[in-house]
Scaffold this active site. Structure first.
Site, mmCIF file in Angstrom:
data_model
loop_
_atom_site.group_PDB
_atom_site.id
_atom_site.type_symbol
_atom_site.label_atom_id
_atom_site.label_comp_id
_atom_site.label_asym_id
_atom_site.label_seq_id
_atom_site.Cartn_x
_atom_site.Cartn_y
_atom_site.Cartn_z
ATOM 1 N N ASP A 13 0.821 -1.225 0.000
ATOM 2 C CA ASP A 13 0.000 0.000 0.000
ATOM 3 C C ASP A 13 0.849 1.268 0.000
ATOM 4 O OD1 ASP A 13 -2.280 -1.698 0.259
ATOM 5 O OD2 ASP A 13 -1.850 -1.848 2.395
ATOM 6 N N LYS A 16 2.121 1.984 -5.201
ATOM 7 C CA LYS A 16 2.786 1.449 -6.403
ATOM 8 C C LYS A 16 1.938 1.657 -7.653
ATOM 9 C CE LYS A 16 3.112 -2.608 -4.420
ATOM 10 N NZ LYS A 16 2.842 -2.286 -3.000
ATOM 11 N N ASN A 38 -4.981 -10.449 -3.693
ATOM 12 C CA ASN A 38 -4.798 -9.842 -2.372
ATOM 13 C C ASN A 38 -4.313 -8.399 -2.545
ATOM 14 O OD1 ASN A 38 -2.411 -10.845 -3.440
ATOM 15 N ND2 ASN A 38 -1.584 -11.603 -1.513
ATOM 16 N N ALA A 39 -3.722 -8.096 -3.701
ATOM 17 C CA ALA A 39 -3.209 -6.747 -3.961
ATOM 18 C C ALA A 39 -4.347 -5.797 -4.314
ATOM 19 C CB ALA A 39 -2.212 -6.790 -5.114
ATOM 20 N N GLY A 40 -4.133 -4.532 -4.046
ATOM 21 C CA GLY A 40 -5.096 -3.513 -4.466
ATOM 22 C C GLY A 40 -4.315 -2.292 -4.889
ATOM 23 N N HIS A 41 -4.171 -2.093 -6.196
ATOM 24 C CA HIS A 41 -3.374 -0.968 -6.688
ATOM 25 C C HIS A 41 -4.309 0.120 -7.210
ATOM 26 C CE1 HIS A 41 0.306 -3.802 -7.338
ATOM 27 N NE2 HIS A 41 -0.043 -3.654 -6.086
ATOM 28 N N THR A 42 -4.266 1.274 -6.550
ATOM 29 C CA THR A 42 -5.189 2.348 -6.933
ATOM 30 C C THR A 42 -4.552 3.247 -7.986
ATOM 31 O OG1 THR A 42 -6.118 2.288 -4.718
ATOM 32 C CG2 THR A 42 -6.585 4.259 -6.015
ATOM 33 N N THR A 128 -5.999 -11.619 3.633
ATOM 34 C CA THR A 128 -7.069 -10.953 2.893
ATOM 35 C C THR A 128 -8.227 -11.923 2.624
ATOM 36 O OG1 THR A 128 -6.013 -11.532 0.818
ATOM 37 C CG2 THR A 128 -5.473 -9.365 1.753
ATOM 38 N N GLN A 223 2.247 -6.165 -2.924
ATOM 39 C CA GLN A 223 2.561 -6.188 -1.485
ATOM 40 C C GLN A 223 3.864 -5.395 -1.227
ATOM 41 O OE1 GLN A 223 1.618 -9.587 -2.855
ATOM 42 N NE2 GLN A 223 -0.397 -8.759 -2.499
ATOM 43 N N THR A 238 2.986 -12.541 3.459
ATOM 44 C CA THR A 238 2.196 -13.205 2.431
ATOM 45 C C THR A 238 2.960 -14.440 1.963
ATOM 46 O OG1 THR A 238 0.851 -12.835 0.447
ATOM 47 C CG2 THR A 238 3.065 -11.834 0.476
ATOM 48 N N GLY A 301 -11.075 -3.219 2.608
ATOM 49 C CA GLY A 301 -11.705 -2.094 3.296
ATOM 50 C C GLY A 301 -11.285 -1.981 4.762
ATOM 51 N N ARG A 302 -10.348 -2.840 5.213
ATOM 52 C CA ARG A 302 -9.932 -2.790 6.618
ATOM 53 C C ARG A 302 -9.145 -1.509 6.908
ATOM 54 N NH1 ARG A 302 -6.703 -8.312 7.457
ATOM 55 N NH2 ARG A 302 -6.067 -7.860 5.321
HETATM 56 P P1 IMP Z 1 -2.513 -12.903 2.278
HETATM 57 O O1 IMP Z 1 -1.567 -12.396 1.247
HETATM 58 O O2 IMP Z 1 -3.960 -12.660 1.929
HETATM 59 O O3 IMP Z 1 -2.254 -14.332 2.648
HETATM 60 O O4 IMP Z 1 -2.287 -12.068 3.630
HETATM 61 C C1 IMP Z 1 -1.078 -12.155 4.388
HETATM 62 C C2 IMP Z 1 -0.713 -10.801 4.974
HETATM 63 O O5 IMP Z 1 -0.331 -9.911 3.915
HETATM 64 C C3 IMP Z 1 -1.860 -10.096 5.701
HETATM 65 O O6 IMP Z 1 -1.315 -9.340 6.774
HETATM 66 C C4 IMP Z 1 -2.429 -9.156 4.663
HETATM 67 O O7 IMP Z 1 -3.099 -8.053 5.232
HETATM 68 C C5 IMP Z 1 -1.139 -8.735 3.960
HETATM 69 N N1 IMP Z 1 -1.359 -8.315 2.563
HETATM 70 C C6 IMP Z 1 -1.571 -9.103 1.491
HETATM 71 N N2 IMP Z 1 -1.691 -8.372 0.376
HETATM 72 C C7 IMP Z 1 -1.529 -7.089 0.750
HETATM 73 C C8 IMP Z 1 -1.502 -5.852 0.023
HETATM 74 O O8 IMP Z 1 -1.641 -5.789 -1.197
HETATM 75 N N3 IMP Z 1 -1.296 -4.739 0.757
HETATM 76 C C9 IMP Z 1 -1.093 -4.767 2.109
HETATM 77 N N4 IMP Z 1 -1.092 -5.896 2.821
HETATM 78 C C10 IMP Z 1 -1.306 -7.041 2.146
#
Ligand code: IMP
Length: 433
Positions: A13, A16, A38-42, A128, A223, A238, A301-302
């Site tokens: 976050d 990037k 799991n990524a969120g790139h804005t 995530t 990440q 991750t 959204g956390r």
């Molecule tokens: P996972 O990748 O969903 O298995 O999550 C493992 C850890 O990585 C958790 O603490 C997530 O909140 C964190 N995480 C995974 N992807 C991101 C991301 O894109 N940004 C920030 N934290 C992430």
């Protein structure tokens, strides 16, 4: 020849998406090499605001080929939704290609991710919940299904039959959950295969050929280095190699192809999920930064945890990635604060640590040694010229540069493409034809 690595240097976050979008203007290929949705790139551009999860941020530039590489894990349903959402907002996705070697995140991975987290109780990682960990487990255990398999019906049936039998044992016997219906999953996979077929190809060869032709490839990290499976704050990480080494293995390019490795640092720290964070601010200052910056996850959204810039973690990140330059994002968030602080060392059990401790117990007990600097009244928001930065903000940037030990070439002062100060171009102009 050159590839340019863009790596999240903290806990993800860092912004990037904006940087990759900015650099894509000068790139021929933009490649995701690790992680999944799991990524969120804005990205904010003239078409609006977009939260990308799997599609590389190069997608907004029609001249760019956007690649989902073999090291990525792909949830086909989530990807198809993302493609549809982009198309419905006028973004042409015909430049997208997906590696046939990328592993599939299956519905049972998502289910297992959630069940495993519940079972961890108070030791939960805070994933995530997108099935990322279980998908990489299967990849390593050689029980994965790959994107290319979705295009080969007999092979898919054979693979799924044995994998689903094993998964159902775990689901029903360990977690007392419902089993997966093999037939329904097989048909769903075939449907995904039909819809994704036009994008699927051998991307490793395409990227390698492009590098041979001298084209420019941006490697879009996901990440952040402190979530790296090997080098991050294990076990609160991750499940993939998100550092620059992961770009080589996750795409299949040799290291000497990479000309620059650019670390993306936020002007302060954030973290989502559990795990050590020495500079965390559980007070009004943290709350202030969270609200000004709207630090809420683009994927879940956390609320993100917020803290001062952690120079010890930053130096560790530089060491494992060999950053040749850095980008500092969200400087404007600190505008108007009376003072700002930087963590220059940790203290654990009365002992000072100048380097990142490797044992999780030490990290968990670390308290920050903070250096205080003056804040700035004149806003940096939207500034595009280095000389226009207030002198206190300039001093803050210079101190961070000193700590991370590589030049800060770009400073982001707002979410929009043009709200940036280019100190030195990271991706040089293409040579004249
Ligand atoms: P996972 O990748 O969903 O298995 O999550 C493992 C850890 O990585 C958790 O603490 C997530 O909140 C964190 N995480 C995974 N992807 C991101 C991301 O894109 N940004 C920030 N934290 C992430």
């Amino acid at each position: 020849m050159p590839a340019y690595g863009i790596i999240g240097a903290q806990w993800g976050d860092e912004g990037k998406g904006k940087v990759v979008d900015f650099l894509s203007e000068r790139a021929d290929f933009v490649v995701r090499f690790s992680g999944g949705n799991n990524a969120g790139h804005t990205v904010i551009n003239d078409k609006g605001e977009f939260a990308l999860h799997l599609v590389p941020a190069g997608i907004f530039w029609p001249h760019c080929t956007s690649v989902i590489g073999p090291g990525v894990v792909v949830d086909p349903g989530a990807l198809l939704e993302e493609i549809d959402a982009l198309e419905s907002r006028g973004v042409d996705t015909s430049g997208l290609v997906i590696s046939d070697h990328a592993h599939v995140v299956m519905p049972y991975h998502v289910k297992l991710d959630q069940l495993e987290e519940q079972a961890r109780g108070e030791n939960a990682i805070g994933t995530t919940g997108r099935g990322i960990g279980p998908a990489y487990v299967d990849k390593t255990a050689r029980a994965g299904i790959r994107i290319g398999d979705l295009l080969d019906a007999p092979y898919l049936r054979e693979r799924l039959t044995s994998v689903v039998a094993a998964k159902n044992l775990v689901l029903t016997k360990v977690y007392e959950a419902d089993p997966i219906d093999l037939e329904a999953l097989y048909n769903q996979c075939l449907e995904y295969g039909t819809k994704l077929q036009r994008y699927v190809t051998n991307v490793e060869q395409r990227v390698s050929d492009a590098l041979d032709r001298g084209e420019r490839v941006v490697l879009e990290g996901a990440q952040g280095a402190l979530l790296d499976l090997d080098h991050g704050t294990y076990p609160f990480v991750t499940s993939s190699s998100v550092s620059i080494g992961g770009a080589c293995t996750g795409l299949g390019i040799p290291p000497q192809r990479i000309e620059s490795i650019i670390g993306i640092f936020k002007a302060y720290s954030t973290r989502v999920g559990a795990g050590p964070m020495a500079t965390e601010l559980n007070n009004a200052t943290g709350e202030h930064i969270r609200e000004v910056a709207q630090e809420y996850g683009a994927t879940t959204g956390r609320a993100r945890r917020v803290g001062w810039f952690d120079g010890v973690a930053a130096a560790h990140s530089r060491a494992i990635n060999g950053f040749t330059s850095a980008v500092l994002t969200r400087l404007d968030v600190l505008d108007g604060m009376p003072s700002v602080q930087i963590c220059v060392a940790y203290e654990v059990d009365g002992k000072r640590y100048d380097r990142f401790p490797s044992l999780p117990g030490l990290l968990a007990r670390a308290t920050p040694v903070l250096e205080e600097m003056s804040g700035w009244i004149i806003p940096t928001a939207g500034v595009t010229d280095l000389d226009q930065l207030p002198k206190e903000a300039r001093a803050y940037v210079d101190r961070i540069q000193e700590i991370i030990g590589c030049p800060i070439d770009l400073i982001s002062t707002g979410p929009k493409r043009h709200e940036s100060i280019t100190v030195r171009p990271i991706v040089p102009d293409a040579p004249e034809a």
